[in-house]
Design an enzyme around this catalytic site. Structure first.
Site, PDB file in Angstrom:
ATOM      1  N   HIS A   1       0.844  -1.192   0.000  1.00  9.84           N
ATOM      2  CA  HIS A   1       0.000   0.000   0.000  1.00  9.84           C
ATOM      3  C   HIS A   1       0.879   1.241   0.000  1.00  9.84           C
ATOM      4  O   HIS A   1       1.825   1.336   0.776  1.00  9.84           O
ATOM      5  CB  HIS A   1      -0.912   0.036   1.230  1.00  9.84           C
ATOM      6  CG  HIS A   1      -1.834   1.214   1.205  1.00  9.84           C
ATOM      7  ND1 HIS A   1      -3.057   1.164   0.587  1.00  9.84           N
ATOM      8  CD2 HIS A   1      -1.684   2.471   1.657  1.00  9.84           C
ATOM      9  CE1 HIS A   1      -3.624   2.353   0.670  1.00  9.84           C
ATOM     10  NE2 HIS A   1      -2.811   3.158   1.320  1.00  9.84           N
TER      11      HIS A   1
ATOM     12  N   ASP B   1     -15.213   2.217   6.775  1.00  5.55           N
ATOM     13  CA  ASP B   1     -14.215   3.163   6.250  1.00  5.55           C
ATOM     14  C   ASP B   1     -14.824   4.047   5.175  1.00  5.55           C
ATOM     15  O   ASP B   1     -14.522   5.242   5.120  1.00  5.55           O
ATOM     16  CB  ASP B   1     -12.989   2.421   5.696  1.00  5.55           C
ATOM     17  CG  ASP B   1     -11.990   3.409   5.100  1.00  5.55           C
ATOM     18  OD1 ASP B   1     -11.504   4.265   5.865  1.00  5.55           O
ATOM     19  OD2 ASP B   1     -11.727   3.356   3.893  1.00  5.55           O
TER      20      ASP B   1
ATOM     21  N   SER C   1      -7.919   3.691   8.728  1.00  2.00           N
ATOM     22  CA  SER C   1      -8.553   3.640   7.406  1.00  2.00           C
ATOM     23  C   SER C   1      -7.771   2.696   6.487  1.00  2.00           C
ATOM     24  O   SER C   1      -8.336   1.790   5.859  1.00  2.00           O
ATOM     25  CB  SER C   1      -8.589   5.061   6.832  1.00  2.00           C
ATOM     26  OG  SER C   1      -8.906   5.059   5.478  1.00  2.00           O
TER      27      SER C   1
ATOM     28  N   LYS D   1      -8.600  -1.779   5.626  1.00  2.00           N
ATOM     29  CA  LYS D   1      -8.770  -2.319   4.267  1.00  2.00           C
ATOM     30  C   LYS D   1      -7.739  -3.409   3.992  1.00  2.00           C
ATOM     31  O   LYS D   1      -8.050  -4.427   3.386  1.00  2.00           O
ATOM     32  CB  LYS D   1      -8.639  -1.186   3.236  1.00  2.00           C
ATOM     33  CG  LYS D   1      -9.852  -0.239   3.273  1.00  2.00           C
ATOM     34  CD  LYS D   1      -9.726   0.901   2.290  1.00  2.00           C
ATOM     35  CE  LYS D   1      -8.784   1.968   2.779  1.00  2.00           C
ATOM     36  NZ  LYS D   1      -9.096   3.335   2.421  1.00  2.00           N
TER      37      LYS D   1
END
Ligand code: URA
Length: 433
Positions: A82, A161, A183, A187
């Site tokens: 990410h 979220d 957040s 995920k």
């Protein structure tokens, strides 16, 4: 339990229990806690912060608000990545095929453009036919069979979220470390990969402006990931200039293809190789030196380019663009932007570049919901380069001369040229975890 009391507790910096945090997340997701109360609590979190335990509970409550994927059918260690976002950040498009061509497994759900930053999903949709909406079983099958898939976030993951983020966007409560951490990590945990590599950016084009604040966010995310049983690492990277040379959807895909074709090497390829090696190491493919050799070989042998073509084909896209990038969408007009004075390029304000591209049509706005996939900017120089006055610094692509001229004015303000050469900023500031 009364929401009023919980807002007051956070405002006074008193810790909330697990049950209290879950009450807030579930109550808001189910529509029982109204927006005005949730906004007040989010603002209290922004001002007073949360403890590590509270942040972990908030993340897990958000993860549990929707579906959590079971990736066990892939039958191997999976690794996700990410990036906290920036301008010209197309590393996912390089990392997924590089890692997969080295025997790694990358299940990736990505986002669309947000504000002045581009989104991986919009970039992939510039490839004709590419489908980012896949049913979860097909997503899992593709990762098992070719090693990587990049799709948009499934509708059933982390509904908490989605609601909280939309409210934060409207209430000036985005830039809070516990809120960003929960957040992102909710995920990542709902997606369910075994290992997570976080690319936490700092600089003028990132949420976090300094390496210190990026390190604090990175540490919070690594803590949460580890406490949730994942192998987690964060790399703190520079976002004081756009990453690579292209900004804008199809232009960025073209840059990725040129790198995979070994026709271009730049900061983007350097970062993508390093992040790929870190991901392979996390998933147990050897020590870092071995993994660096693997990723370099995958890029230079052309295996990563073939894997990118396989992924495009598996998702219904026109894989011939990997041989013929000129088939990607193009904007109608192009215009050069030039150096106003001789000297060294000292600064490229990333946020301004992102805004110029947004105005050119590379992202959606409230008044223009269509994306011009060919729009954007391609730089010819990097920070530290010497340029004589009048030198072409880059090309602007847009639907009309008027749009290109407007972008040119912003770009002129965004690029600072200095008489003296400044020290280059290292691409990687540090590694946590
Ligand atoms: N990206 C996210 O997904 N959430 C944030 O809060 C910030 C960036």
């Amino acid at each position: 339990m009364q929401m009023y009391d919980l807002i007051q507790k956070t405002r006074r910096k008193e810790s909330l229990s697990d049950a209290e945090i879950r009450y807030i997340v579930n109550g808001f997701t189910q529509g029982e806690i109204p927006d005005y109360m949730m906004s007040a609590w989010l603002m209290a979190v922004c001002c007073q912060g949360l403890t590590t335990d509270e942040t972990v509970t908030l993340t897990l409550a958000m993860r549990d608000s929707g579906e959590c994927l079971d990736l066990s059918d892939i039958g191997a260690i999976t690794v996700d990545k990410h990036s906290t976002g920036g301008i010209g950040d197309k590393t996912t498009l390089l990392i997924a095929p590089i890692v997969a061509s080295c025997g790694g497994f990358v299940p990736k759900m990505s986002g669309r453009g947000l504000g002045f930053t581009g989104g991986t999903i919009d970039k992939l949709e510039s490839i004709s036919g590419f489908s980012v909406e896949r049913p979860v079983p097909e997503f899992i099958r593709q990762v098992r069979e070719i090693g990587c898939a990049v799709i948009s976030q499934s509708g059933n993951l982390t509904p908490a979220d989605k609601k909280i983020y939309a409210l934060r966007n409207l209430t000036a409560t985005v830039d809070s470390i516990p809120l960003i951490c929960s957040s992102i990590m909710s995920k990542k945990l709902a997606l369910g990969a075994d290992c997570i590599l976080l690319d936490v950016k700092y600089g003028n084009g990132a949420f976090m402006k300094t390496p210190e604040s990026a390190s604090e966010l990175a540490q919070a995310m690594v803590n949460v990931g580890n406490l949730a049983g994942k192998t987690c690492r964060a790399v703190i990277t520079d976002m004081n200039a756009p990453l690579g040379h292209a900004v804008g959807n199809a232009l960025e895909v073209q840059e990725v293809i040129r790198i995979l074709q070994r026709k271009e090497e730049n900061a983007l390829s350097e970062l993508a190789l390093e992040l790929s090696a870190q991901m392979l190491e996390l998933s147990g493919k050897g020590d870092l030196q071995t993994c660096r050799k693997l990723t370099s070989e995958a890029l230079h042998s052309g295996k990563a380019l073939e894997k990118f073509a396989d992924m495009i084909e598996a998702q219904g896209g026109d894989a011939s663009v990997t041989e013929h990038p000129e088939r990607l969408p193009k904007s109608n007009r192009k215009m050069a932007f030039k150096a106003e004075a001789s000297g060294y390029i000292a600064e490229i304000q990333s946020e301004q570049i992102g805004l110029a591209c947004l105005e050119l049509g590379a992202g959606k706005t409230a008044s223009r919901p269509e994306i011009d996939y060919g729009a954007g900017v391609v730089f010819r120089h990097d920070i530290g380069d010497y340029v004589p006055a009048g030198e072409v610094l880059g090309m602007i692509y847009g639907a009309s001369d008027a749009l290109c001229e407007q972008a040119e004015q912003r770009l002129r303000r965004a690029v600072r040229i200095s008489e003296s050469k400044s020290e280059p900023i290292p691409l990687i500031h540090g590694i946590i975890g």
